[in-house]
Design a protein around this motif. Structure first.
Motif, PDB file in Angstrom:
ATOM      1  N   ILE A  49       0.832  -1.210   0.000  1.00 25.69           N
ATOM      2  CA  ILE A  49       0.000   0.000   0.000  1.00 25.69           C
ATOM      3  C   ILE A  49       0.868   1.262   0.000  1.00 25.69           C
ATOM      4  CG2 ILE A  49      -0.454   0.497   2.452  1.00 25.69           C
ATOM      5  CD1 ILE A  49      -3.509   0.552   1.556  1.00 25.69           C
ATOM      6  N   GLN A  50       2.087   1.161   0.535  1.00 22.41           N
ATOM      7  CA  GLN A  50       3.002   2.303   0.502  1.00 22.41           C
ATOM      8  C   GLN A  50       3.364   2.653  -0.940  1.00 22.41           C
ATOM      9  OE1 GLN A  50       6.378   2.124   3.126  1.00 22.41           O
ATOM     10  NE2 GLN A  50       7.409   3.833   2.143  1.00 22.41           N
ATOM     11  N   VAL A  51       3.581   1.652  -1.774  1.00 18.27           N
ATOM     12  CA  VAL A  51       3.903   1.887  -3.186  1.00 18.27           C
ATOM     13  C   VAL A  51       2.741   2.614  -3.873  1.00 18.27           C
ATOM     14  CG1 VAL A  51       4.303   0.749  -5.411  1.00 18.27           C
ATOM     15  CG2 VAL A  51       5.516  -0.038  -3.368  1.00 18.27           C
ATOM     16  N   ILE A  52       1.521   2.164  -3.622  1.00 15.49           N
ATOM     17  CA  ILE A  52       0.347   2.809  -4.226  1.00 15.49           C
ATOM     18  C   ILE A  52       0.199   4.229  -3.696  1.00 15.49           C
ATOM     19  CG2 ILE A  52      -2.179   2.730  -4.363  1.00 15.49           C
ATOM     20  CD1 ILE A  52      -1.833  -0.376  -4.343  1.00 15.49           C
ATOM     21  N   ASN A  53       0.378   4.386  -2.394  1.00 15.45           N
ATOM     22  CA  ASN A  53       0.267   5.708  -1.778  1.00 15.45           C
ATOM     23  C   ASN A  53       1.313   6.668  -2.369  1.00 15.45           C
ATOM     24  OD1 ASN A  53      -1.064   7.428   0.032  1.00 15.45           O
ATOM     25  ND2 ASN A  53       0.272   6.912   1.733  1.00 15.45           N
ATOM     26  N   ARG A  54       2.516   6.177  -2.578  1.00 13.74           N
ATOM     27  CA  ARG A  54       3.591   6.998  -3.145  1.00 13.74           C
ATOM     28  C   ARG A  54       3.307   7.334  -4.611  1.00 13.74           C
ATOM     29  NH1 ARG A  54       8.155   3.499  -3.629  1.00 13.74           N
ATOM     30  NH2 ARG A  54       7.217   3.081  -5.627  1.00 13.74           N
ATOM     31  N   ASP A  55       2.930   6.317  -5.385  1.00 14.25           N
ATOM     32  CA  ASP A  55       2.762   6.508  -6.824  1.00 14.25           C
ATOM     33  C   ASP A  55       1.529   7.336  -7.182  1.00 14.25           C
ATOM     34  OD1 ASP A  55       5.046   4.984  -7.036  1.00 14.25           O
ATOM     35  OD2 ASP A  55       4.053   3.236  -7.914  1.00 14.25           O
ATOM     36  N   TYR A  56       0.457   7.190  -6.421  1.00  5.30           N
ATOM     37  CA  TYR A  56      -0.800   7.857  -6.784  1.00  5.30           C
ATOM     38  C   TYR A  56      -1.144   9.066  -5.924  1.00  5.30           C
ATOM     39  CZ  TYR A  56      -1.594   3.987  -9.914  1.00  5.30           C
ATOM     40  OH  TYR A  56      -1.465   3.083 -10.929  1.00  5.30           O
ATOM     41  N   ARG A  57      -0.567   9.134  -4.735  1.00  5.75           N
ATOM     42  CA  ARG A  57      -0.905  10.257  -3.852  1.00  5.75           C
ATOM     43  C   ARG A  57       0.309  11.093  -3.471  1.00  5.75           C
ATOM     44  NH1 ARG A  57      -3.158   8.734   1.123  1.00  5.75           N
ATOM     45  NH2 ARG A  57      -4.134  10.774   1.198  1.00  5.75           N
ATOM     46  N   GLY A  58       1.510  10.653  -3.885  1.00  2.00           N
ATOM     47  CA  GLY A  58       2.720  11.405  -3.586  1.00  2.00           C
ATOM     48  C   GLY A  58       3.125  11.358  -2.128  1.00  2.00           C
ATOM     49  N   LYS A  59       2.631  10.347  -1.396  1.00  4.43           N
ATOM     50  CA  LYS A  59       2.971  10.199   0.027  1.00  4.43           C
ATOM     51  C   LYS A  59       3.698   8.877   0.213  1.00  4.43           C
ATOM     52  CE  LYS A  59      -0.958  12.967   1.417  1.00  4.43           C
ATOM     53  NZ  LYS A  59      -2.103  13.124   2.275  1.00  4.43           N
ATOM     54  N   ASP A  60       4.982   8.950   0.494  1.00  2.00           N
ATOM     55  CA  ASP A  60       5.812   7.748   0.584  1.00  2.00           C
ATOM     56  C   ASP A  60       5.770   7.154   1.988  1.00  2.00           C
ATOM     57  OD1 ASP A  60       7.488   5.720  -0.127  1.00  2.00           O
ATOM     58  OD2 ASP A  60       9.302   6.946  -0.224  1.00  2.00           O
ATOM     59  N   ALA A  61       4.593   6.654   2.353  1.00  2.00           N
ATOM     60  CA  ALA A  61       4.390   6.023   3.659  1.00  2.00           C
ATOM     61  C   ALA A  61       3.195   5.085   3.540  1.00  2.00           C
ATOM     62  CB  ALA A  61       4.109   7.081   4.721  1.00  2.00           C
ATOM     63  N   PRO A  62       3.176   4.035   4.360  1.00  2.00           N
ATOM     64  CA  PRO A  62       1.993   3.167   4.337  1.00  2.00           C
ATOM     65  C   PRO A  62       0.778   3.921   4.869  1.00  2.00           C
ATOM     66  CG  PRO A  62       3.616   2.350   5.930  1.00  2.00           C
ATOM     67  CD  PRO A  62       4.183   3.576   5.296  1.00  2.00           C
ATOM     68  N   THR A  63      -0.384   3.561   4.404  1.00  2.00           N
ATOM     69  CA  THR A  63      -1.628   4.135   4.894  1.00  2.00           C
ATOM     70  C   THR A  63      -2.604   2.996   5.150  1.00  2.00           C
ATOM     71  OG1 THR A  63      -3.277   5.870   4.503  1.00  2.00           O
ATOM     72  CG2 THR A  63      -2.638   4.532   2.597  1.00  2.00           C
ATOM     73  N   ASP A  64      -3.758   3.316   5.697  1.00  2.00           N
ATOM     74  CA  ASP A  64      -4.699   2.257   6.051  1.00  2.00           C
ATOM     75  C   ASP A  64      -5.594   1.829   4.900  1.00  2.00           C
ATOM     76  OD1 ASP A  64      -6.094   4.675   6.066  1.00  2.00           O
ATOM     77  OD2 ASP A  64      -6.747   4.507   8.147  1.00  2.00           O
ATOM     78  N   VAL A  65      -6.136   2.799   4.153  1.00  2.00           N
ATOM     79  CA  VAL A  65      -7.052   2.479   3.064  1.00  2.00           C
ATOM     80  C   VAL A  65      -6.889   3.501   1.947  1.00  2.00           C
ATOM     81  CG1 VAL A  65      -8.984   3.742   4.130  1.00  2.00           C
ATOM     82  CG2 VAL A  65      -9.476   1.935   2.468  1.00  2.00           C
ATOM     83  N   ILE A  66      -6.947   3.031   0.719  1.00  2.00           N
ATOM     84  CA  ILE A  66      -6.915   3.889  -0.464  1.00  2.00           C
ATOM     85  C   ILE A  66      -8.076   3.466  -1.351  1.00  2.00           C
ATOM     86  CG2 ILE A  66      -5.662   4.525  -2.561  1.00  2.00           C
ATOM     87  CD1 ILE A  66      -3.071   4.145  -1.060  1.00  2.00           C
ATOM     88  N   SER A  67      -8.765   4.462  -1.886  1.00  2.00           N
ATOM     89  CA  SER A  67      -9.912   4.198  -2.753  1.00  2.00           C
ATOM     90  C   SER A  67      -9.695   4.845  -4.114  1.00  2.00           C
ATOM     91  CB  SER A  67     -11.180   4.797  -2.143  1.00  2.00           C
ATOM     92  OG  SER A  67     -11.375   4.318  -0.847  1.00  2.00           O
ATOM     93  N   PHE A  68     -10.094   4.136  -5.141  1.00  2.00           N
ATOM     94  CA  PHE A  68     -10.080   4.666  -6.500  1.00  2.00           C
ATOM     95  C   PHE A  68     -11.495   4.604  -7.029  1.00  2.00           C
ATOM     96  CE2 PHE A  68      -5.718   3.253  -5.898  1.00  2.00           C
ATOM     97  CZ  PHE A  68      -5.009   4.362  -6.339  1.00  2.00           C
ATOM     98  N   ALA A  69     -12.141   5.762  -7.101  1.00  2.00           N
ATOM     99  CA  ALA A  69     -13.516   5.848  -7.592  1.00  2.00           C
ATOM    100  C   ALA A  69     -13.504   5.950  -9.109  1.00  2.00           C
ATOM    101  CB  ALA A  69     -14.218   7.053  -6.976  1.00  2.00           C
ATOM    102  N   LEU A  70     -14.121   5.012  -9.789  1.00  2.00           N
ATOM    103  CA  LEU A  70     -14.125   5.025 -11.243  1.00  2.00           C
ATOM    104  C   LEU A  70     -15.075   6.063 -11.812  1.00  2.00           C
ATOM    105  CD1 LEU A  70     -13.836   1.240 -12.115  1.00  2.00           C
ATOM    106  CD2 LEU A  70     -12.063   2.971 -12.030  1.00  2.00           C
TER     107      LEU A  70
END
Length: 158
Positions: A49-70
């Protein structure tokens, strides 16, 4: 509602997935979503989730939940519109990614069960892919109020 669950951690039991499915189905009914609505939930670890947070939100840290609304349009995106009469398509909400590691950490931090935390995160992500947000105090009041209302109605307490 059809929910596709993926467990990259191989640590989420079928029972837990069934419980989360029940909660999200309850929330979908609560929001009166169409029966043919679709979405996905992926369970992952902090590193993924840290990779996704870094790549899509610019935050290089783990987070609890990420949502992608289509259904959410990004900047410079053109809406995709289909003629419903020609080809009725299901409503596809989007994807939710949950860190099971972060859920366990937060459950301990907040002094409640892992079950409550993972359910809370799933519902939180679900509300995001349904257009709710908490970027302003007004939006936060609406989203968090609805979140509490659904959790209370479902019976998932702290």
């Amino acid at each position: 509602m059809e929910i596709t669950f993926m467990d990259q951690t191989n640590s989420v039991s079928e029972k837990k997935i069934s419980e989360i499915d029940d909660l999200l189905q309850f929330a979908a009914n609560y929001l009166e979503l169409p029966e043919d609505t679709e979405m996905s939930v992926t369970f992952m670890d902090n590193a993924a989730i840290q990779v996704i947070n870094r790549d899509y939100r610019g935050k290089d840290a783990p987070t609890d939940v990420i949502s992608f609304a289509l259904e959410e349009e990004g900047e410079d995106e053109i809406p995709v519109i289909f003629d419903e009469e020609d080809a009725p398509l299901p409503r596809v909400l989007g994807d939710i990614m949950i860190s099971t590691e972060r859920a366990k950490e937060q459950a301990a931090e907040y002094g409640h069960s892992y079950d409550r935390e993972i359910g809370f995160l799933a519902l939180h992500g679900f509300l995001h892919i349904n257009g709710y947000d908490h970027m302003t105090p007004e939006d936060e009041k609406v989203m968090f109020g609805l979140q509490k209302e659904i959790l209370d109605a479902y019976g998932l307490e702290r």
